[in-house]
Design an enzyme around this catalytic site. Structure first.
Site, PDB file in Angstrom:
ATOM      1  N   HIS A 474       0.818  -1.212   0.000  1.00 51.80           N
ATOM      2  CA  HIS A 474       0.000   0.000   0.000  1.00 51.80           C
ATOM      3  C   HIS A 474       0.856   1.269   0.000  1.00 51.80           C
ATOM      4  O   HIS A 474       0.350   2.363  -0.232  1.00 51.80           O
ATOM      5  CB  HIS A 474      -0.916  -0.005   1.226  1.00 51.80           C
ATOM      6  CG  HIS A 474      -2.242   0.662   0.994  1.00 51.80           C
ATOM      7  ND1 HIS A 474      -2.489   1.489  -0.076  1.00 51.80           N
ATOM      8  CD2 HIS A 474      -3.400   0.626   1.704  1.00 51.80           C
ATOM      9  CE1 HIS A 474      -3.728   1.938  -0.018  1.00 51.80           C
ATOM     10  NE2 HIS A 474      -4.302   1.416   1.062  1.00 51.80           N
ATOM     11  N   ASP A 478      -2.181   2.287  -4.536  1.00 50.18           N
ATOM     12  CA  ASP A 478      -3.406   2.740  -3.867  1.00 50.18           C
ATOM     13  C   ASP A 478      -4.512   1.704  -4.046  1.00 50.18           C
ATOM     14  O   ASP A 478      -4.438   0.842  -4.932  1.00 50.18           O
ATOM     15  CB  ASP A 478      -3.855   4.087  -4.439  1.00 50.18           C
ATOM     16  CG  ASP A 478      -2.887   5.212  -4.104  1.00 50.18           C
ATOM     17  OD1 ASP A 478      -2.234   5.131  -3.052  1.00 50.18           O
ATOM     18  OD2 ASP A 478      -2.777   6.157  -4.906  1.00 50.18           O
TER      19      ASP A 478
END
Length: 503
Positions: A474, A478
């Site tokens: 992450h 995204d």
């Protein structure tokens, strides 16, 4: 007569160097121009050849010492022995053509293990002391972090001594055994000392090689490359940088590591029925890399499901023709590989990696295909999968899978992957969260195909469904990009014609 070995001209403005590695030890025979040692300067690495043939009598400047230009490094006793021993190393001749050496001994050394591999564990000896062996006959097998390496006999003779028993850990330049050689084998060990000079891979994806003495110091101190800041050109790590990092680490108390969970007390009658087995090096490496991945990446997993009806129909229709033309079965992995390549083009950050404060985008796809073997999980890499056909992908998967199961994969075949596919469905897994294969930023988990009732256009129908899981970093990917990637894979599999149309 004795000849001196001195520091050669190092270049403009370079006044001193550090002795990084000695390839020979006192008493070794050397030939003219054979490499004796390696010096490192602020800019380059310099190899020092032997000026004469003979025997290395004395080493004046040991590894790690700093010497000036024209400083004395060693002394060589001149003679013809070095020329004789060097010849087989440069151009191996058949045993029948070599000079007789009955009664001589030959050292069995650890062979070249591959880049960044500094040690191995002796897993199996195929011969025992007193056994006769032929040249190139397998003596033992070594186990490294990723692959198994077979050690052949360098000469014909009798195994007289085993120095590294099964279970022993040896470094890249260690002696494993001694042979009482037959004719023509005595000079063979001249090639063995070359093992330690394997170049270490450049750090951080940059084309910069750290100084040999620095690599050795890091290995001895157990310091990883990312703990050291290089002061040399383009960030090259020097030995002084390693010493500074070690000093800083000892001066600063390390944060308390999470303690391993202690074993609960075991009843005496239960302890007698337990079996304690030392973890293999492969299993230790798997455990370390997976835990490092969890500790480093901000890992998150997103899920979806795919209707496999169209892929299964296409495969059933063409599998016989595909096998007849290409000589390999048409499986599901080529469809998933193609679908992932298609999705990676739209969401390139899943195919990228983090290097410090940079993001490195890969304009190619080296697809890692996780494979379970009797000794553990390995990930062979199919290079440039984005430029391959279905048939080429299937052939590569079959070939790599067979080599993985036989333990024949080389280190190079398991390095450089940009994305990974893991198929737990072959073992019956219905759903799981795969762990990233660092430094990659994405891994796709495939699972079992199971018939389930699905609502299609207002009707409940039975469809072959598979859950998909994408684990991603992450920090770089995204949620939108991850979901988009998984949806594109789903769309391509549910309508394979989209792959042909690049939609």
């Amino acid at each position: 007569m004795t000849s001196e070995v001195r520091v050669p001209t190092l270049g403009e403005s370079v006044t001193e160097a550090t002795v990084a590695t000695w390839f020979k030890k006192p008493g070794d025979a050397v030939a003219v121009d054979e490499m004796l040692c390696e010096l490192e300067t602020d800019k380059v690495t310099v190899e020092v050849p032997s000026p004469v043939a003979g025997t290395l009598a004395e080493i004046v400047a040991a590894e790690g010492e700093t010497v000036g230009v024209d400083a004395l490094l060693a002394n060589i006793s001149e003679g013809g022995a070095g020329a004789v021993s060097k010849a087989p190393a440069a151009a191996p001749a058949p045993a029948a053509d070599a000079p007789a050496a009955a009664g001589g001994t030959v050292d069995v050394m650890v062979p070249t293990l591959g880049e960044s591999v500094t040690e191995a564990t002796v897993s199996t000896w195929f011969k025992k002391i007193g056994d006769s062996v032929a040249q190139d006959e397998m003596l033992c097998e070594l186990e490294t972090d990723k692959v198994s390496v077979e050690v052949p006999a360098p000469a014909s003779g009798t195994l007289t001594e085993i120095l590294a028993p099964e279970g022993a850990t040896v470094d890249a330049s260690a002696k494993l055994a001694v042979l009482s050689a037959g004719a023509g084998a005595a000079a063979t060990p001249a090639a063995a000392p070359k093992a330690p000079v394997n170049p270490a891979p450049s750090s951080g994806g940059k084309d910069v090689e750290d100084a040999p003495a620095a690599r050795k110091a890091m290995a001895e101190a157990g310091v990883s490359r990312d703990q050291v800041t290089g002061s040399g050109r383009d960030g090259r790590v020097m030995k002084e940088d390693v010493n500074a990092a070690i000093a800083a680490a000892s001066a600063t108390p390390a944060p308390a590591a999470a303690p391993a969970a202690p074993r609960a007390p075991v009843a005496a009658n239960d302890a007698a029925r337990e079996e304690r087995v030392k973890m293999t090096r492969l299993r230790q490496t798997i455990a370390k890399r997976l835990k490092d991945s969890q500790n480093t990446a901000a890992m998150l997993t997103t899920y979806n499901e795919v209707d496999m009806t169209e892929v299964m129909a296409l495969r059933n229709e063409y599998k016989d023709l595909f096998l007849k033309k290409h000589g390999v079965k048409l499986g599901f992995m080529s469809f998933f590989t193609k679908a992932c390549v298609h999705a990676l083009k739209e969401v390139p950050e899943v195919n990228a990696e983090i290097d410090g404060t940079d993001i490195v985008y890969k304009n190619f796809v080296h697809m890692g295909i996780a494979a379970g073997t009797p000794t553990g999980l390995v990930v062979p890499v199919i290079r440039d999968a984005d430029a391959m056909s279905f048939a080429a992908i299937e052939k590569a998967i079959a070939e790599k899978g067979a080599r993985a199961r036989d333990g024949k994969l080389s280190m190079a075949e398991m390095q450089g992957g940009t994305f990974t596919i893991s198929n737990g469905g072959v073992y019956g897994s219905l759903m799981s969260s795969p762990i990233l294969n660092p430094p990659q930023s994405g891994i796709l988990g495939m699972h079992k195909i199971q018939d389930r009732p699905m609502a299609i256009k207002g009707q409940v129908v039975i469809r072959p469904m598979m859950y998909l899981a994408l684990s991603y970093d992450h920090r770089i990917v995204d949620g939108k990009g991850a979901v988009t990637f998984l949806v594109r894979v789903k769309e391509a599999l549910e309508d394979p014609r989209r792959l042909l149309m690049d939609l």
